[in-house]
Design an enzyme around this catalytic site. Structure first.
Site, short mmCIF file in Angstrom:
data_model
loop_
_atom_site.label_atom_id
_atom_site.label_comp_id
_atom_site.label_asym_id
_atom_site.label_seq_id
_atom_site.Cartn_x
_atom_site.Cartn_y
_atom_site.Cartn_z
N ARG A 188 41.67 49.49 31.15
CA ARG A 188 41.24 48.18 31.65
C ARG A 188 42.09 47.80 32.85
O ARG A 188 43.12 48.42 33.14
CB ARG A 188 41.41 47.11 30.56
CG ARG A 188 42.83 46.93 30.11
CD ARG A 188 43.11 45.58 29.49
NE ARG A 188 44.44 45.53 28.91
CZ ARG A 188 45.56 45.36 29.58
NH1 ARG A 188 45.54 45.24 30.90
NH2 ARG A 188 46.73 45.32 28.95
N CYS A 240 51.89 40.47 31.39
CA CYS A 240 51.13 40.55 32.64
C CYS A 240 52.03 40.52 33.86
O CYS A 240 51.58 40.22 34.97
CB CYS A 240 50.08 39.44 32.71
SG CYS A 240 48.90 39.47 31.34
N ALA A 280 44.63 35.91 27.47
CA ALA A 280 44.68 36.97 28.48
C ALA A 280 43.31 37.63 28.59
O ALA A 280 42.58 37.73 27.60
CB ALA A 280 45.73 38.00 28.10
N ALA A 291 41.87 38.03 24.84
CA ALA A 291 42.73 37.87 23.66
C ALA A 291 43.21 36.43 23.65
O ALA A 291 43.94 36.00 24.55
CB ALA A 291 43.90 38.84 23.71
#
Length: 230
Positions: free
Chosen positions: A76, A182, A143, A164
């Site tokens: 992803r 992140c 997220a 999520a």
């Protein structure tokens, strides 16, 4: 309207869910299966997306083993994040036709689904232009990281991965301390339980998010929630 299948998968190891997504993406591409929304929880897991910043993982391999946290480098977009019990994970597997395709709009639509859910609790969710995801003030509650799989049988893409949403308070303390989520150092993490002051169940939130998903993405709201089995 297109048909959307929704499934509550309870708790599933990340690798098993990833393999299931790849299988279903192929079936949706070949029009052997309806577009789908998978809702579930994961066992404790860190995933590193295509941005590939392993330095944002703060634990050693030995510490990961000691804590029972799995680690996956996956396909992803985005950086590193945590998945674990108490978090609602949603994997939309949708066909996006190449005509008029706006991939950024797909991400904004996922954010909108969560913002609408938060509003149902009296919470003002928001976006930050420089980051994908959903925020409440300066704390991240959801997220988002996706993959657009090029369709082989049709012109377009089939989506995988997804969002999520932090539901339970324990998500704030368990897992995120082992990473720079992140790659963002200046903002924190928050959960729906912390914001509402109520005890919530992940499956309950899974039920509640489906009508908003259906509304934003153009599916029939009245039939979607019924297809999520307990």
């Amino acid at each position: 309207m297109n048909t959307l299948e929704t499934e509550w998968l309870s708790r599933l190891d990340y690798g098993e869910a990833w393999e299931l997504q790849r299988k279903l993406v192929k079936e949706i591409d070949r029009e052997e299966r309806s577009e789908s929304l998978l809702l579930l929880e994961h066992s404790p897991t860190y995933t590193i997306g295509s941005d590939r910043h392993p330095e944002h993982l703060l634990y050693s391999k030995e510490e990961l083993t000691r804590r029972g946290i799995a680690l996956y480098e996956i396909d992803r977009g985005g950086d590193i994040t945590y998945h674990g019990p108490g978090q609602l994970v949603g994997y939309p597997l949708l066909y996006l036709d190449a005509v008029g395709l706006d991939l950024h709009k797909y991400l904004r639509n996922l954010e909108e689904v969560i913002i609408m859910l938060l509003a149902d609790f009296g919470i003002a969710g928001s976006r930050k232009p420089e980051y994908t995801g959903v925020w409440v003030g300066d704390s991240k509650i959801a997220a988002i990281g996706v993959k657009f799989n090029k369709a082989r049988a049709r012109r377009g893409f089939v989506t995988s991965h997804g969002f999520a949403l932090n539901v339970k308070k324990n998500v704030e303390q368990e897992g995120f301390q082992g990473i720079i989520p992140c790659g963002i150092t200046e903002y924190g993490i928050v959960s729906l339980e912390t914001l509402t002051g109520k005890e919530l169940q992940v499956e309950e939130i899974g039920h509640r998010i489906i009508p908003y998903f259906a509304e934003v993405f153009g599916y029939d709201k009245s039939t979607r929630a019924e297809s999520l089995s307990s």
